[in-house]
Enzyme design. Structure first.
Site, mmCIF file in Angstrom:
data_model
loop_
_atom_site.group_PDB
_atom_site.id
_atom_site.type_symbol
_atom_site.label_atom_id
_atom_site.label_comp_id
_atom_site.label_asym_id
_atom_site.label_seq_id
_atom_site.Cartn_x
_atom_site.Cartn_y
_atom_site.Cartn_z
ATOM 1 N N LYS A 71 0.845 -1.190 0.000
ATOM 2 C CA LYS A 71 0.000 0.000 0.000
ATOM 3 C C LYS A 71 0.884 1.245 0.000
ATOM 4 O O LYS A 71 1.927 1.285 0.662
ATOM 5 C CB LYS A 71 -0.886 -0.032 1.246
ATOM 6 C CG LYS A 71 -1.812 1.143 1.447
ATOM 7 C CD LYS A 71 -2.609 0.937 2.729
ATOM 8 C CE LYS A 71 -3.464 2.134 3.080
ATOM 9 N NZ LYS A 71 -4.228 1.921 4.339
ATOM 10 N N SER A 148 -8.785 2.422 4.511
ATOM 11 C CA SER A 148 -8.003 3.056 3.462
ATOM 12 C C SER A 148 -7.159 2.091 2.636
ATOM 13 O O SER A 148 -6.425 2.511 1.745
ATOM 14 C CB SER A 148 -7.083 4.106 4.082
ATOM 15 O OG SER A 148 -6.155 3.497 4.980
ATOM 16 N N SER A 172 -8.746 0.305 8.862
ATOM 17 C CA SER A 172 -8.372 0.338 7.447
ATOM 18 C C SER A 172 -7.864 -0.984 6.884
ATOM 19 O O SER A 172 -7.665 -1.089 5.680
ATOM 20 C CB SER A 172 -7.321 1.425 7.207
ATOM 21 O OG SER A 172 -7.908 2.696 7.317
#
Length: 478
Positions: A71, A148, A172
């Site tokens: 990520k 996220s 997240s």
């Protein structure tokens, strides 16, 4: 290796086939590359150009040559630009070194092929940004994959990758796992190293790990990457046996608290999320566990006020450090409206506000720890809703001030942030289905440091309610 064969295999199975010589690293890489070629543009889940070759990784790690992605937030690799979902960083700033967890991912043998999308600076429960656009949920491309870590979750759900890095400061890892039908394990605070960049990211609430399709992948990967690094603030005891052994061993009889009211003061709960959680409770009763309706007594108003202080102060510091390093004054041309509002709020806080928030967090941790003296685990919905439409959580909405933005995010996810404050391990499992076929996540929370109990119970639920064959209808590489 065909898509159909690659898509059937989780990370554990792929690693075993490579280790046994039944597949070559090149065959696995080519299959993953083809899958990413097919899936990534449709889902908009990859940031920047994919790497020409996997980042350097060990040939003898437990997940040697398994395709992977990181990520685009917090964890970083030497020489790879990081954008963090924001225009403030433009095309990205190359990182000078690996974070400790990135080094451990390499040592585990994971073959990193790409960066995955994140919302701006990770402060959203969806993965949409002005900088990179929306990521689409492979179950329904009009819906959000959560956030996220939605870029990672979308690729894993679509079978383009078996596993991908994710992080969790308020849900997240677990929110996108729920929205995309994955296993989302948030380890205990300190179980994975946040260093060397951070000691306690987000006042201790931020934790790094991954999203997977199976419990055994989550367990095996945690075995591979957990542990203390010199200078870390926490030194947790090693588990009594490898986490992977807990998967096969199964759970002891547990006292389970069933709770379907959000721990924060936010939002109604979709009946489908409640029903999935209650169905999981019945499954656990059938497996011999004792289930009672119960939840810790918390001051939701104080909790939310303290959590807002933590988030906005962390965001303000991050924005100001980046802006100073880049020599710019952050404005609407650099940041989305809600990000600016939250950073501005964070700059108004005093030291006393942070200490007051810490007092609330201390009281919360102790209340939850006392509750776990009576109950081994807590069973809740992961989200208030199965997922959200793209555009619903618009971080560039100038009509919301900092508190309005915070409330808007957590109206969709009132169950996850508590475990970030307490540091407890928590896992989202795709145990429910909607009439549309969307997955519904159910969360299990264990006491601090007790991933072993959590993983054993999750594996029992996976066997009792298998989900691996349930796939996105049109969003996979197949």
């Amino acid at each position: 290796m065909k898509f159909e064969e690659y898509a059937e295999l989780d990370a554990t199975a792929l690693a075993a086939l490579v280790r046994d010589g039944e597949l070559s690293a090149q065959e696995v890489r080519e299959a993953a590359t083809s899958a990413l070629d097919e899936v990534a543009p449709r889902l908009n889940a990859v940031v920047g150009e994919r790497f020409d070759a996997p980042l350097e990784h060990a040939d003898d790690g437990p997940f040697a040559h398994v395709p992977f992605a990181i990520k685009d937030l917090i964890v970083h690799a030497a020489g790879v630009p990081q954008r963090a979902g924001t225009r403030l960083l433009g095309e990205g700033v190359p990182m000078p070194a690996d974070t400790h967890l990135m080094t451990r991912f390499r040592r585990a043998g994971l073959a990193t092929l790409a960066l995955t999308a994140t919302p701006e600076l990770g402060f959203n429960a969806t993965t949409e940004s002005v900088a990179t656009g929306p990521v689409h949920n492979p179950w329904d491309t009009s819906r959000s994959p959560g956030g996220s870590s939605g870029g990672s979750a979308a690729l894993v759900a679509a079978r383009a990758l078996p596993v991908a890095h994710a992080n969790d400061g308020g849900g997240s890892i677990r929110i996108p796992a729920a929205a995309c039908g994955l296993v989302g394990l948030k380890p205990s605070q300190g179980r994975t190293s946040p260093g060397p960049d951070y000691a306690d990211p987000l006042l201790g609430m931020g934790v790094e790990f991954a999203v997977t399709r199976t419990v055994r992948d989550a367990a095996g990967l945690l075995d591979a990457v957990h542990g203390y690094e010199p200078g870390d603030r926490y030194l947790l005891p090693d588990p009594p046996r490898p986490y992977a052994d807990e998967v096969a061993g199964g759970s002891r009889r547990l006292r389970v608290a069933l709770w379907t009211t959000p721990f924060s003061g936010h939002g109604a709960v979709d009946p489908r999320c409640t029903e999935a959680t209650e169905a999981a409770a019945r499954t656990l009763e059938g497996l011999g566990h004792a289930v009672e309706v119960a939840g810790p007594e918390l001051d939701a108003e104080a909790f939310d006020a303290a959590n807002l202080v933590a988030w906005t102060s962390f965001l303000a510091d991050g924005v100001d450090v980046l802006a100073a390093a880049l020599g710019v004054t952050p404005g609407p041309e650099h940041l989305e409206a809600a990000t600016l509002a939250c950073a501005e709020h964070g700059r108004t806080l005093r030291a006393g506000d942070l200490y007051a928030a810490d007092r609330v967090f201390n009281a919360t941790r102790r209340a939850v720890a006392a509750f776990h003296q009576q109950y081994d685990v807590v069973l809740t919905p992961t989200m208030n809703v199965p997922n959200t439409p793209l555009g619903y959580l618009d971080q560039n909405d100038a009509s919301r001030d900092a508190r309005g933005w915070y409330d808007h995010i957590f109206s969709t996810a009132g169950f996850t942030a508590l475990s970030n404050v307490t540091g407890n391990p928590a896992i989202s499992l795709p145990l429910g289905r909607t009439e549309e076929g969307w997955p519904v996540g159910v969360q299990v929370v264990a006491p601090y440091g007790d991933e072993s109990t959590l993983i054993a119970l999750a594996a029992d639920l996976e066997r009792a309610t298998p989900w691996i064959a349930h796939r996105p209808p049109g969003g996979s590489a197949m």
